[in-house]
Design an enzyme around this catalytic site. Sequence first.
Site: not given
Ligand code: NAD
Length: 438
Positions: A192, A196-197, A214, A248
């Site tokens: 993600g 959040v990471g 990731e 991503c």
């Molecule tokens: P998202 O909003 O679905 O969040 C990802 C996960 O985090 C979800 O399961 C969500 O429930 C959880 N989450 C959200 N907020 C949280 C919090 N405050 N505390 C704990 N958990 C929480 O997805 P996103 O982050 O919008 O995804 C898009 C991002 O992910 C982009 O930056 C994209 O580049 C990156 N991405 C990376 C890869 C990779 O393989 N490297 C793949 C896809 C997406």
Amino acid sequence: MHSTVEQPADVVTRLRATFRTGRTKPLAWRTEQLRGLRTMLTEHGRELAAALHSDLGKSEREAFRTEIDFTVREIDHTLERLEDWLRPAPVDVPPHLGGATAWTVQDPLGLVLVIAPWNYPAQLLLAPVVGALAAGNCVVAKPSELAPATSRVIAELLPRYVDSDAVAVVEGAVPETTALLEQRFDHIFYTGNGTVGRIVMRAAAEHLTPVTLELGGKSPAFVDRGTDLQTVASRLVATKFLNAGQTCVAPDYVLTDPQTARELEGALEKAVQAAYGTDAADSPDYGRIVNERHFDRLTGLLGSGRLVVGGGHDRTRRYLAPTVLAEVSPDSPVMAEEIFGPILPIVEVEDLDRAIAFINDRDKPLALYAFTESGTTRERLVSETSSGGVGFGLPVAHLTVSDLPFGGVGESGMGRYHGHYSLETFSHRKAVLDKPLG
Ligand code: NAD
């Protein structure tokens, strides 16, 4: 079957008890789980594709290609090699330990948490689960609440096809994920965004739990002078506008010299038409923006540079046309953050030196792409920049090679997976020394 209202602490206790029985360790259990998951994907592929269409407007073809068949291939690659990968690996022993032998084995870690995002909500949940099961772990899988149909289908199906006391799906949004993160896991695999990471890594630190992150970022595509721009344009279009740009590893922006930029504009216009017709809104192959928040964010970026292709949008259908912006200033809003949508800015740089400096002045990207006939340029890009991966001639495709590690570096993440790298990620490589007593 277990009720979906089971509390996170209870899920963790139940799965840990399973791990302690030792039943997840034998090769036979692992392959049985992978086969179960494979059967789920083949028996219910169309149901899953329908959910992906409902969440993201993905066509069935794209859903199979990028999510369902992708995961099946990852399973097959693993099933074919797992026995080999799990063999103890002998190592040389120094002479002062004469007579001793030494080797490594790969121990399962225990209980793994996989947290997935919404953009490839099936693949990005299940491909890490493949690795975690291949490594003999129990798994809690947390799908994204922003892809609710996919989340529901997987939550219903998965426990029926794998050992449901070893694998649990916990659905939910921030409160549920926060509650999960309070538990102790032996590894957390998060895909993600970086904000959040950081939350995940902080929570993991409480229990000294290792993490794989990731993440994303702005992946540049360098286009060299003198390349076949029609081919370049059609490959950029195919990879940038896939899933309406919500990938991503999509090329985020193009870096090229001013003359090539002018020629590329026309080539991109033709390539967009060839891929999606005169109006992508009518194309069954073109997806939709996941929600209105992202739609508003993206349309707010359309003012950067000069509009060359697309720009049309319709909030009620969350449709944003494949869009190309030319002469984009590096300081404009579209260059400030990962776009994660169907907008391709072209940024002009004089030459390769400046392109390399441009890339190195910014966060390390998840991927770096280049279209060039020059071997020297390719070598320089590999050795003088840092990114999760590099793709020459074709963006995105490197992640479909199971033998290549997939992961970021710096702001684009830490750790890697796919194929054997998944096994490494979800195992502890344990050292064993044996010195005979005689
Ligand atoms: P998202 O909003 O679905 O969040 C990802 C996960 O985090 C979800 O399961 C969500 O429930 C959880 N989450 C959200 N907020 C949280 C919090 N405050 N505390 C704990 N958990 C929480 O997805 P996103 O982050 O919008 O995804 C898009 C991002 O992910 C982009 O930056 C994209 O580049 C990156 N991405 C990376 C890869 C990779 O393989 N490297 C793949 C896809 C997406």
